[in-house]
Design a protein around this motif. Structure first.
Motif, PDB file in Angstrom:
ATOM      1  N   ARG A   1       0.847  -1.185   0.000  1.00 34.36           N
ATOM      2  CA  ARG A   1       0.000   0.000   0.000  1.00 34.36           C
ATOM      3  C   ARG A   1       0.889   1.244   0.000  1.00 34.36           C
ATOM      4  N   LEU A   2       0.375   2.304  -0.605  1.00 35.97           N
ATOM      5  CA  LEU A   2       1.102   3.575  -0.666  1.00 35.97           C
ATOM      6  C   LEU A   2       0.290   4.644   0.046  1.00 35.97           C
ATOM      7  N   LEU A   3       0.969   5.400   0.874  1.00 36.37           N
ATOM      8  CA  LEU A   3       0.328   6.427   1.684  1.00 36.37           C
ATOM      9  C   LEU A   3       0.956   7.782   1.386  1.00 36.37           C
ATOM     10  N   GLY A   4       0.138   8.769   1.056  1.00 38.66           N
ATOM     11  CA  GLY A   4       0.625  10.131   0.873  1.00 38.66           C
ATOM     12  C   GLY A   4       0.676  10.849   2.208  1.00 38.66           C
ATOM     13  N   SER A   5       1.849  11.338   2.575  1.00 37.20           N
ATOM     14  CA  SER A   5       2.038  11.938   3.895  1.00 37.20           C
ATOM     15  C   SER A   5       2.267  13.441   3.792  1.00 37.20           C
ATOM     16  N   MET A   6       2.293  14.071   4.947  1.00 35.44           N
ATOM     17  CA  MET A   6       2.793  15.441   5.101  1.00 35.44           C
ATOM     18  C   MET A   6       4.001  15.345   6.023  1.00 35.44           C
ATOM     19  N   HIS A   7       5.157  15.802   5.542  1.00 37.27           N
ATOM     20  CA  HIS A   7       6.374  15.709   6.353  1.00 37.27           C
ATOM     21  C   HIS A   7       6.316  16.646   7.557  1.00 37.27           C
ATOM     22  N   LEU A   8       5.652  17.785   7.378  1.00 35.07           N
ATOM     23  CA  LEU A   8       5.492  18.777   8.443  1.00 35.07           C
ATOM     24  C   LEU A   8       4.036  19.207   8.493  1.00 35.07           C
ATOM     25  N   PHE A   9       3.556  19.502   9.697  1.00 34.04           N
ATOM     26  CA  PHE A   9       2.215  20.055   9.875  1.00 34.04           C
ATOM     27  C   PHE A   9       2.343  21.517  10.296  1.00 34.04           C
TER      28      PHE A   9
ATOM     29  N   VAL B   1       8.054   1.560   4.771  1.00 34.89           N
ATOM     30  CA  VAL B   1       9.103   2.086   3.897  1.00 34.89           C
ATOM     31  C   VAL B   1       8.922   3.598   3.825  1.00 34.89           C
ATOM     32  N   PHE B   2       9.988   4.333   4.143  1.00 29.36           N
ATOM     33  CA  PHE B   2       9.964   5.791   4.074  1.00 29.36           C
ATOM     34  C   PHE B   2      10.880   6.264   2.945  1.00 29.36           C
ATOM     35  N   GLU B   3      10.793   7.555   2.635  1.00 26.47           N
ATOM     36  CA  GLU B   3      11.606   8.102   1.548  1.00 26.47           C
ATOM     37  C   GLU B   3      13.098   7.945   1.848  1.00 26.47           C
ATOM     38  N   SER B   4      13.548   8.613   2.895  1.00 24.03           N
ATOM     39  CA  SER B   4      14.962   8.576   3.266  1.00 24.03           C
ATOM     40  C   SER B   4      15.079   8.952   4.733  1.00 24.03           C
ATOM     41  N   ASP B   5      16.254   8.744   5.283  1.00 27.52           N
ATOM     42  CA  ASP B   5      16.509   9.049   6.691  1.00 27.52           C
ATOM     43  C   ASP B   5      16.978  10.501   6.801  1.00 27.52           C
TER      44      ASP B   5
ATOM     45  N   GLN C   1       7.599  -0.541  18.945  1.00 31.58           N
ATOM     46  CA  GLN C   1       6.932  -1.828  18.736  1.00 31.58           C
ATOM     47  C   GLN C   1       7.784  -2.818  17.946  1.00 31.58           C
ATOM     48  N   ALA C   2       9.018  -2.443  17.661  1.00 31.40           N
ATOM     49  CA  ALA C   2       9.924  -3.294  16.878  1.00 31.40           C
ATOM     50  C   ALA C   2       9.329  -3.651  15.514  1.00 31.40           C
ATOM     51  N   LYS C   3       8.617  -2.704  14.928  1.00 30.52           N
ATOM     52  CA  LYS C   3       8.093  -2.911  13.571  1.00 30.52           C
ATOM     53  C   LYS C   3       9.197  -2.529  12.585  1.00 30.52           C
ATOM     54  N   PRO C   4       9.559  -3.402  11.661  1.00 32.89           N
ATOM     55  CA  PRO C   4      10.681  -3.106  10.761  1.00 32.89           C
ATOM     56  C   PRO C   4      10.357  -1.986   9.775  1.00 32.89           C
ATOM     57  N   TYR C   5      11.396  -1.255   9.399  1.00 32.16           N
ATOM     58  CA  TYR C   5      11.239  -0.212   8.388  1.00 32.16           C
ATOM     59  C   TYR C   5      12.539  -0.067   7.614  1.00 32.16           C
ATOM     60  N   ARG C   6      12.417   0.486   6.421  1.00 35.13           N
ATOM     61  CA  ARG C   6      13.574   0.738   5.570  1.00 35.13           C
ATOM     62  C   ARG C   6      13.277   1.971   4.726  1.00 35.13           C
ATOM     63  N   TYR C   7      14.219   2.292   3.821  1.00 36.26           N
ATOM     64  CA  TYR C   7      14.102   3.533   3.059  1.00 36.26           C
ATOM     65  C   TYR C   7      14.181   3.265   1.557  1.00 36.26           C
ATOM     66  N   LEU C   8      13.514   4.140   0.800  1.00 36.20           N
ATOM     67  CA  LEU C   8      13.522   4.037  -0.653  1.00 36.20           C
ATOM     68  C   LEU C   8      14.822   4.537  -1.267  1.00 36.20           C
ATOM     69  N   GLU C   9      15.512   5.429  -0.583  1.00 35.60           N
ATOM     70  CA  GLU C   9      16.700   6.050  -1.155  1.00 35.60           C
ATOM     71  C   GLU C   9      17.678   6.422  -0.053  1.00 35.60           C
ATOM     72  N   THR C  10      18.912   6.632  -0.455  1.00 35.77           N
ATOM     73  CA  THR C  10      19.937   7.086   0.479  1.00 35.77           C
ATOM     74  C   THR C  10      20.030   8.611   0.429  1.00 35.77           C
TER      75      THR C  10
ATOM     76  N   VAL D   1       5.441   4.994   2.534  1.00 28.66           N
ATOM     77  CA  VAL D   1       5.003   6.321   2.970  1.00 28.66           C
ATOM     78  C   VAL D   1       5.841   7.375   2.252  1.00 28.66           C
ATOM     79  N   VAL D   2       5.189   8.171   1.408  1.00 28.16           N
ATOM     80  CA  VAL D   2       5.892   9.217   0.655  1.00 28.16           C
ATOM     81  C   VAL D   2       5.104  10.515   0.762  1.00 28.16           C
ATOM     82  N   GLY D   3       5.777  11.625   0.532  1.00 28.48           N
ATOM     83  CA  GLY D   3       5.086  12.906   0.519  1.00 28.48           C
ATOM     84  C   GLY D   3       3.930  12.881  -0.466  1.00 28.48           C
TER      85      GLY D   3
END
Length: 249
Positions: free
Chosen positions: A11-19, A41-45, A123-132, A225-227
Motif C-alpha cells: 500500500r502507498l500512503l501520501g504523507s505530510m512531512h510537516l504540519f 518504507v519511508f523516503e529517506s533518513d 513496537q519493533a516494527k521493521p522499516y527501511r528507506y527508498l533512497e539514500t 510512505v511518501v510525501g
C-alpha cells in the motif's frame, strides 16, 4: 491519498512531512495504514542528509549571490541562522539553501514520518528507506543554479507564501484531496521553475517505482510512505508504477 497496489501486499500512503503548528490533526487513515502494515518504507533518513548540505571542497551557496536580486540576498542572509549545522549560508550547497529557506519562514510541528518512526521503534516494527541521502543529494544537484536563484528571489518577495501554502496543503491532505494538493502546488511560483519539480518529484518517482516494483511478490504487508505530492500531477509515483491501484481512502 492511501492506495492498494492491486494484486500485491503493498500500500502507498501520501504523507505530510510537516504540519502547520496551528493544526496538528492527523486523519484516521494514517493510524489505519500503520496498523495494517507488517513493515514500513519511508523516503529517506533525514538525519543522514545533514552532511550533504555542506559544499565540501566546492563552491557553495555563494554561487547564487550574483544571480539573485541584491535585496533578496540580503534578506536571505538576515534570515539565516548564525550558528549550528546550517550556518553559514555561503557554505551550503546551493540546493540546500532552497530546501532549508522555506522552513525558516514556517511555524511547524513534526508530520507523519517522525510519529510513525517512534511507534515502529517502540513496537519493533521493521522499516527501511527508498533512497539514500546521496541519492537525494544527486537528484537535487540537477536543479540549475538559475532556477534556484529565481526560486529564492520569489521566496524573499513573498515571505508569507510558505506558511500559507503549507496550511492550504494540510487542509487538502486532511480531506484526502489529491487534485486540490496538485492545484495548490502549481500555484506556488517556485514549483514551476525549470528543473525543480523534475528533481524533487519526477526523477525520484521513477527510481522509487522500480524499487517498489521489486517487492510486488512479497508476502509481507508493506506500507510505502511518501510525501503526498509524489502521488499527484504528471509523472506521479502511481503512474510510474504502471500497475492498477485501488483507493483505500
Amino acid at each position: 491519498m492511501y492506495f492498494q497496489l492491486t494484486g500485491t501486499h503493498i500500500r502507498l500512503l501520501g504523507s505530510m512531512h510537516l504540519f502547520p503548528a496551528t493544526s496538528r490533526r492527523t486523519p484516521p487513515w494514517i493510524a489505519e495504514a500503520y496498523d495494517w502494515a507488517d513493515a514500513l518504507v519511508f523516503e529517506s533518513d533525514p538525519a543522514t542528509i545533514l552532511p550533504y548540505l555542506k559544499a565540501v571542497a566546492q563552491p557553495g551557496a555563494a554561487l547564487l549571490r550574483p544571480l539573485m536580486r541584491d535585496d533578496a540576498w540580503t534578506q536571505l542572509q538576515a534570515l539565516w541562522p548564525v550558528d549550528g549545522p546550517l550556518a553559514p549560508l555561503e557554505a551550503l550547497r546551493p540546493w540546500a539553501a532552497l530546501v532549508v529557506a522555506p522552513t525558516l519562514l514556517q511555524q511547524v510541528v513534526e508530520g507523519v514520518e517522525p510519529r510513525m518512526l517512534r511507534s515502529a521503534n517502540a513496537q519493533a516494527k521493521p522499516y527501511r528507506y527508498l533512497e539514500t541521502a546521496q541519492d537525494v543529494a544527486e537528484a537535487l544537484e540537477s536543479i540549475p543554479l538559475e532556477a534556484l536563484a529565481a526560486a529564492l528571489d520569489l521566496l524573499m518577495a513573498d515571505r508569507g507564501e510558505p506558511q500559507r501554502t503549507l496550511e492550504r496543503m494540510h487542509a487538502a491532505w486532511l480531506d484526502g484531496d489529491l487534485q486540490a494538493l496538485q492545484r495548490i502546488a502549481v500555484e506556488s511560483p517556485a514549483f514551476n521553475l525549470p528543473g525543480i519539480r523534475r528533481a524533487i518529484l519526477d526523477l525520484r518517482n521513477r527510481v522509487w517505482a522500480e524499487r517498489v516494483g521489486e517487492w510486488s511478490d512479497a508476502s509481507e504487508r508493506t506500507l510505502v510512505v511518501v510525501g503526498a505530492l509524489h502521488l499527484c500531477g504528471p509523472g506521479n509515483l502511481l503512474d510510474c508504477l504502471g500497475r492498477p491501484v485501488t483507493a483505500v481512502f
